[in-house]
Design an enzyme around this catalytic site. Structure first.
Site, PDB file in Angstrom:
ATOM      1  N   THR A 126      17.430   1.879  56.771  1.00 28.45           N
ATOM      2  CA  THR A 126      17.492   0.557  56.141  1.00 28.45           C
ATOM      3  C   THR A 126      17.608  -0.493  57.235  1.00 28.45           C
ATOM      4  O   THR A 126      18.325  -0.270  58.222  1.00 28.45           O
ATOM      5  CB  THR A 126      18.695   0.415  55.176  1.00 28.45           C
ATOM      6  OG1 THR A 126      18.905  -0.977  54.879  1.00 28.45           O
ATOM      7  CG2 THR A 126      19.990   0.959  55.755  1.00 28.45           C
ATOM      8  N   ARG A 172      22.177  -8.930  52.146  1.00 25.53           N
ATOM      9  CA  ARG A 172      22.876  -9.485  50.977  1.00 25.53           C
ATOM     10  C   ARG A 172      24.385  -9.460  51.150  1.00 25.53           C
ATOM     11  O   ARG A 172      25.067 -10.418  50.864  1.00 25.53           O
ATOM     12  CB  ARG A 172      22.483  -8.726  49.705  1.00 25.53           C
ATOM     13  CG  ARG A 172      21.179  -9.204  49.118  1.00 25.53           C
ATOM     14  CD  ARG A 172      20.725  -8.311  48.007  1.00 25.53           C
ATOM     15  NE  ARG A 172      20.408  -6.972  48.494  1.00 25.53           N
ATOM     16  CZ  ARG A 172      19.692  -6.085  47.843  1.00 25.53           C
ATOM     17  NH1 ARG A 172      19.238  -6.352  46.658  1.00 25.53           N
ATOM     18  NH2 ARG A 172      19.451  -4.901  48.368  1.00 25.53           N
TER      19      ARG A 172
HETATM   20  O1  F6P Z   1      17.997  -3.209  51.611  1.00 25.04           O
HETATM   21  C1  F6P Z   1      17.019  -3.740  52.419  1.00 25.04           C
HETATM   22  C2  F6P Z   1      16.613  -5.109  51.977  1.00 25.04           C
HETATM   23  O2  F6P Z   1      15.570  -5.503  52.821  1.00 25.04           O
HETATM   24  C3  F6P Z   1      17.707  -6.169  51.955  1.00 25.04           C
HETATM   25  O3  F6P Z   1      18.004  -6.731  53.197  1.00 25.04           O
HETATM   26  C4  F6P Z   1      17.140  -7.174  50.993  1.00 25.04           C
HETATM   27  O4  F6P Z   1      18.158  -7.933  50.419  1.00 25.04           O
HETATM   28  C5  F6P Z   1      16.438  -6.311  49.991  1.00 25.04           C
HETATM   29  O5  F6P Z   1      16.128  -5.113  50.655  1.00 25.04           O
HETATM   30  C6  F6P Z   1      15.212  -6.895  49.374  1.00 25.04           C
HETATM   31  O6  F6P Z   1      14.764  -6.022  48.408  1.00 25.04           O
HETATM   32  P1  F6P Z   1      13.348  -6.071  47.696  1.00 25.04           P
HETATM   33  O7  F6P Z   1      12.310  -5.665  48.707  1.00 25.04           O
HETATM   34  O8  F6P Z   1      13.460  -5.064  46.602  1.00 25.04           O
HETATM   35  O9  F6P Z   1      13.141  -7.461  47.257  1.00 25.04           O
END
Ligand code: F6P
Length: 320
Positions: A126, A172
């Site tokens: 991640t 987040r």
């Molecule tokens: O968990 C990784 C992440 O990139 C976070 O930093 C971000 O808040 C989130 O995923 C965004 O998620 P999505 O791609 O589902 O909008």
């Protein structure tokens, strides 16, 4: 263990492909059959299982994204979903599983290990770097370098126009992307979910830096605090300096992994398979003090992420 499965889950991260390669090749080295599960836990429930050969992972070490694709799968939190997932593993005779993903993905892995007795190894993939048990997660280094590239460019134009740049980065609940990209780019201010901020204090710091001869300011804001547009609006209401917002967004999640992420991927993937080969499951692999480690996956997911306040203070001391 003769048959193992592999999936990527949650938000993708640069280096996932390099980790897939390492798992597949290490499995083959140990004489195992390796199965890739497409679309994360959702694909596991839908039986999207494909055999992986030596050549299935050729030429992917340098690629961003994940060739197995990924999904955020809420169904994995339900008993029904978990049973579907286990059924697929049984159907293919898959005895052990490697899960590459973040916090949520590790919870699914924990359930498979704890409630269904499927030896599962978690690889932290991640960009957020929000897992306490490991110093770094896969993809974090590349994401921060992507932010640096963009912030460098912003600095050029902000200096020319004597402006203040508000840059929103991902994170987040965890401010690590903001913290590291802030320090490494020479940003004057970072705003993270872990530390309360005061707009007047930020305005004062900008003013002091201008009195000291600065021609621009960079403020890196983690998305969990506020969006760049809103932050810039609030700041603009309190300063005469011209403020411009930029949201880096999903660009952070793509791109060719850095050397650091490729090295982590190789070592995490290899370690995961070494553990399964020894019949050891229910572990999370990571890196601590520059050494590859593994620990109980249940313990790993229950550790609360701590924020590096010393690094935060370092930024305040050296960015003036
Ligand atoms: O968990 C990784 C992440 O990139 C976070 O930093 C971000 O808040 C989130 O995923 C965004 O998620 P999505 O791609 O589902 O909008």
């Amino acid at each position: 263990m003769k048959r193992i499965g592999l999936l990527t889950s949650g938000g993708d991260a640069p280096g996932m492909n390099a980790a897939i390669r390492a798992v597949v090749r290490s499995g083959i080295y140990f004489g195992m059959e390796v199965f890739g599960i497409e679309r994360g836990y959702a694909g596991l429930m839908d039986d999207n299982v494909i055999p992986m050969e030596m050549r299935s992972v050729s030429n992917i070490v340098q690629c961003g994204g994940t060739r197995l694709r990924t999904a955020r799968c809420l169904e994995m939190m339900t008993k029904e979903g978990q049973e579907k997932a286990v059924k697929t593993l049984e159907k293919h005779g898959i005895e052990g599983l490697v899960v590459i993903g973040g916090d949520g993905s590790f919870r699914g892995a924990k359930t498979l290990s704890e409630d269904y007795g499927v030896p599962t190894i978690g690889i932290p993939g991640t960009i957020d770097n929000d897992l306490e048990y490991t110093d770094y997660t896969l993809g974090f280094d590349t994401a921060v370098n992507t932010c640096l590239d963009i912030i460098n460019k912003l600095r050029d134009t902000m200096t020319s126009h004597e402006r203040v740049s508000v840059v929103e980065v991902m994170g987040r609940r965890c401010g690590d992307i903001a913290l590291y990209s802030g320090i490494a780019s020479g940003a004057e201010i970072i705003v993270v979910p872990e530390v309360a901020f005061d707009m007047q204090d930020i305005v004062d710091r900008i003013n002091r830096s201008r009195e000291r001869g600065k021609h621009s300011n960079i403020i890196v804001v983690a998305e969990g605090v506020m969006g760049a547009d809103e932050f810039a609006k609030q700041l603009q209401a309190n300063t005469t300096h011209s403020v411009r917002p930029t949201c880096i967004g999903h660009v952070q999640r793509g791109g060719s992994p850095t050397m650091a992420d490729r090295m982590l991927a190789a070592q995490f993937g290899n370690k995961a398979v070494r553990l399964l080969n020894e019949g050891i499951g229910n572990r999370a692999v990571g890196i601590r003090d520059n050494k590859i480690i593994d620990m109980d996956i249940i313990e790993a997911v229950s550790m609360k992420k701590t924020f590096n306040y010393e690094l935060y203070e370092t930024l305040q001391m050296i960015s003036m």
